[in-house]
Design a protein around this motif. Sequence first.
Motif, short mmCIF file in Angstrom:
data_model
loop_
_atom_site.label_atom_id
_atom_site.label_comp_id
_atom_site.label_asym_id
_atom_site.label_seq_id
_atom_site.Cartn_x
_atom_site.Cartn_y
_atom_site.Cartn_z
N VAL A 32 3.98 4.99 17.94
CA VAL A 32 3.05 5.08 19.08
C VAL A 32 3.71 4.55 20.35
N ASN A 33 4.51 3.49 20.23
CA ASN A 33 4.88 2.71 21.42
C ASN A 33 6.32 2.84 21.92
N LEU A 34 7.23 3.36 21.10
CA LEU A 34 8.65 3.21 21.45
C LEU A 34 9.00 3.80 22.82
N ALA A 45 -7.84 -1.44 11.44
CA ALA A 45 -7.60 -2.13 12.72
C ALA A 45 -8.32 -3.47 12.72
N GLY A 46 -7.94 -4.34 13.67
CA GLY A 46 -8.64 -5.62 13.84
C GLY A 46 -8.05 -6.75 13.02
N ALA A 47 -6.70 -6.78 12.95
CA ALA A 47 -6.04 -7.82 12.15
C ALA A 47 -6.30 -9.21 12.72
N ARG A 48 -6.34 -10.20 11.82
CA ARG A 48 -6.48 -11.61 12.21
C ARG A 48 -5.62 -12.46 11.29
N ALA A 105 0.50 -8.56 17.78
CA ALA A 105 0.70 -9.99 17.52
C ALA A 105 -0.38 -10.58 16.62
N SER A 106 -1.40 -9.78 16.27
CA SER A 106 -2.55 -10.32 15.55
C SER A 106 -2.40 -10.27 14.03
N GLY A 107 -1.40 -9.55 13.52
CA GLY A 107 -1.26 -9.36 12.09
C GLY A 107 -0.36 -10.41 11.43
N GLY A 108 0.03 -10.12 10.20
CA GLY A 108 0.84 -11.07 9.44
C GLY A 108 2.18 -11.36 10.11
N VAL A 109 2.92 -10.31 10.44
CA VAL A 109 4.24 -10.51 11.08
C VAL A 109 4.05 -11.04 12.50
N GLY A 110 3.06 -10.49 13.22
CA GLY A 110 2.86 -10.87 14.61
C GLY A 110 2.50 -12.34 14.78
N THR A 124 0.84 -1.21 0.00
CA THR A 124 0.00 0.00 0.00
C THR A 124 0.87 1.26 0.00
N TYR A 125 2.03 1.20 0.72
CA TYR A 125 2.91 2.39 0.74
C TYR A 125 3.46 2.63 -0.68
N ILE A 126 3.84 1.53 -1.35
CA ILE A 126 4.40 1.65 -2.72
C ILE A 126 3.32 2.19 -3.67
N ALA A 180 -3.08 -7.28 20.99
CA ALA A 180 -3.96 -7.14 19.82
C ALA A 180 -5.06 -6.16 20.23
N GLY A 181 -5.65 -5.50 19.23
CA GLY A 181 -6.61 -4.44 19.52
C GLY A 181 -8.06 -4.87 19.44
N SER A 182 -8.32 -6.11 19.03
CA SER A 182 -9.71 -6.58 18.95
C SER A 182 -9.85 -7.89 19.72
N ASP A 221 -4.62 -5.93 25.47
CA ASP A 221 -5.26 -5.04 24.48
C ASP A 221 -4.45 -3.76 24.40
N HIS A 222 -3.81 -3.51 23.23
CA HIS A 222 -2.97 -2.30 23.14
C HIS A 222 -3.80 -1.02 23.00
N LYS A 223 -5.13 -1.15 23.11
CA LYS A 223 -5.97 0.07 23.09
C LYS A 223 -6.42 0.48 24.49
N GLY A 252 16.66 -1.18 14.66
CA GLY A 252 15.75 -1.13 13.53
C GLY A 252 16.00 -2.29 12.59
N MET A 253 15.05 -2.55 11.73
CA MET A 253 15.30 -3.55 10.68
C MET A 253 14.38 -3.33 9.48
N ILE A 254 14.91 -3.64 8.33
CA ILE A 254 14.14 -3.72 7.08
C ILE A 254 14.57 -5.03 6.45
N LEU A 255 13.61 -5.86 6.12
CA LEU A 255 13.94 -7.19 5.57
C LEU A 255 14.86 -7.07 4.35
N GLY A 256 14.63 -6.02 3.56
CA GLY A 256 15.43 -5.84 2.35
C GLY A 256 16.92 -5.64 2.62
P1 NAP Z 1 -0.76 -6.22 9.60
O1 NAP Z 1 -1.00 -7.64 9.26
O2 NAP Z 1 -1.63 -5.16 9.02
O3 NAP Z 1 -0.81 -6.11 11.21
C1 NAP Z 1 -0.66 -4.86 11.86
C2 NAP Z 1 -0.46 -5.15 13.34
O4 NAP Z 1 -0.20 -3.94 14.04
C3 NAP Z 1 -1.71 -5.78 13.96
O5 NAP Z 1 -1.33 -6.81 14.84
C4 NAP Z 1 -2.31 -4.61 14.72
O6 NAP Z 1 -3.14 -5.01 15.79
C5 NAP Z 1 -1.03 -3.98 15.22
N1 NAP Z 1 -1.26 -2.68 15.84
C6 NAP Z 1 -2.22 -1.75 15.57
N2 NAP Z 1 -2.17 -0.76 16.48
C7 NAP Z 1 -1.16 -1.07 17.34
C8 NAP Z 1 -0.63 -0.47 18.51
N3 NAP Z 1 -1.10 0.70 18.97
N4 NAP Z 1 0.38 -1.08 19.15
C9 NAP Z 1 0.88 -2.25 18.70
N5 NAP Z 1 0.43 -2.88 17.62
C10 NAP Z 1 -0.59 -2.30 16.94
O7 NAP Z 1 0.73 -5.79 9.23
P2 NAP Z 1 2.07 -6.70 9.28
O8 NAP Z 1 2.31 -7.28 7.96
O9 NAP Z 1 2.01 -7.56 10.48
O10 NAP Z 1 3.16 -5.55 9.50
C11 NAP Z 1 3.23 -4.84 10.73
C12 NAP Z 1 4.06 -3.58 10.54
O11 NAP Z 1 5.40 -3.94 10.22
C13 NAP Z 1 3.59 -2.67 9.39
O12 NAP Z 1 3.77 -1.33 9.74
C14 NAP Z 1 4.49 -3.06 8.24
O13 NAP Z 1 4.64 -2.00 7.31
C15 NAP Z 1 5.77 -3.37 8.98
N6 NAP Z 1 6.65 -4.33 8.30
C16 NAP Z 1 7.98 -4.02 8.28
C17 NAP Z 1 8.87 -4.92 7.71
C18 NAP Z 1 10.34 -4.63 7.76
O14 NAP Z 1 11.11 -5.20 6.98
N7 NAP Z 1 10.77 -3.77 8.69
C19 NAP Z 1 8.40 -6.10 7.11
C20 NAP Z 1 7.04 -6.38 7.17
C21 NAP Z 1 6.17 -5.48 7.78
P3 NAP Z 1 -4.76 -4.83 15.77
O15 NAP Z 1 -5.19 -4.78 14.33
O16 NAP Z 1 -5.22 -6.06 16.50
O17 NAP Z 1 -5.01 -3.56 16.51
#
Ligand code: NAP
Length: 320
Positions: A220-222, A310-313, A149-154, A44-46, A172-174, A191-193, A260-264
């Motif tokens: 938000v969290n650092l 919000a509300g990743a699963r 922890a609810s999203g793709g990476v988490g 989406t950023y690209i 997770a927020g939901s 719940d991070h909310k 910090g990290m970037i997979l690339g």
């Molecule tokens: P995703 O599937 O959209 O998941 C986003 C996650 O962030 C969900 O678990 C969401 O939780 C959580 N989140 C929302 N608000 C938050 C808060 N206040 N505190 C903590 N967590 C919160 O995205 P993803 O693929 O897991 O990627 C996560 C992030 O890492 C994105 O910003 C992405 O751009 C980045 N990323 C970076 C790299 C890298 O190489 N550095 C690689 C992949 C992804 P809820 O929805 O439950 O609130």
Amino acid sequence: MKAIRVEEFGEPDVMQFVEQPDPKVSGREILVRIHAVGVNPVDTYIRAGTYARKPQLPYTPGSDGAGLVAAVGRDAEGIKPGERVFLSGSISGTYAELALCAPEQVHALPDNITFAQGAALGIAHATAYRALFHRGQVRAGETVLVHGASGGVGTAAVQLALASEIRVIGTAGSPEGRDLVRDLGADQVFDHKVVGYQDAILDATSRRGVDCILEMLANVNLGDDLRLLAPCGRVVVIGSRGRVEIDARDAMMRDADIRGMILGNASPSDLAAIYKSLAELLAAGQIRPVVGLDFALAAAADAHRAVMAAGARGKIVLIP
Ligand code: NAP
């Protein structure tokens, strides 16, 4: 073939579902018939044109996917049409019925993993692996906070940590997201909310703090993260969507690191080692990618809106 094309950067609707000529293989290239596409926030950023790396327009988005090898170039070795594979990148873009790939972008997909799960592997699992083990250097017996922890990476990070006997606290927020993280085996889920949840995390560690935090939203969290760390703790910044203020003394007091990290940035040999480890864990049934939502390829714009909501699963995938 049908594919998504982006002619100009902008809102999700700049993604057009069009008919395109099939890509042709040459040299060592591999053509994959895509059965599922992984959607990542970076797509989406690209697409919005706000990311540091911009493709030349027009382009087909996507680097993750899974499917069957459709054809191989005459110099390709060790891979044949019909094999099940998942992708960690593509030359032509994975939001399409066919994707042209370099050999290092194509990995065997074990029979016990569906194409949708395979499409969830590329960026999310490799990022989680690199964050935990290369950057965070988390070891068995330590405690990691997967902050988001609810999203793709988490969801990937929770499973990878548990497979290495690392204690996991997740957020997770939901309610659905928290149930998912609990079902994956996290020891405690917050719940991070909710105001003050950070204090409950400290309580969960008997006020010692966690050894490592995998941070999905550092802007938000650092600042608070630094106060949740045990002595010599590490925060691995995976995601951040803006600036943040910290009190550097919180790091000093704990001999703590912000990494910090970037997979690339991972070297080709590090990436190869990561995908080899992931393949072993998949085959052993120790990780099972979580797919929460799927959309038709033609509805890629809806998937982009969903991945930023919000509300990743787990992961969002597109089905061509
Ligand atoms: P995703 O599937 O959209 O998941 C986003 C996650 O962030 C969900 O678990 C969401 O939780 C959580 N989140 C929302 N608000 C938050 C808060 N206040 N505190 C903590 N967590 C919160 O995205 P993803 O693929 O897991 O990627 C996560 C992030 O890492 C994105 O910003 C992405 O751009 C980045 N990323 C970076 C790299 C890298 O190489 N550095 C690689 C992949 C992804 P809820 O929805 O439950 O609130």
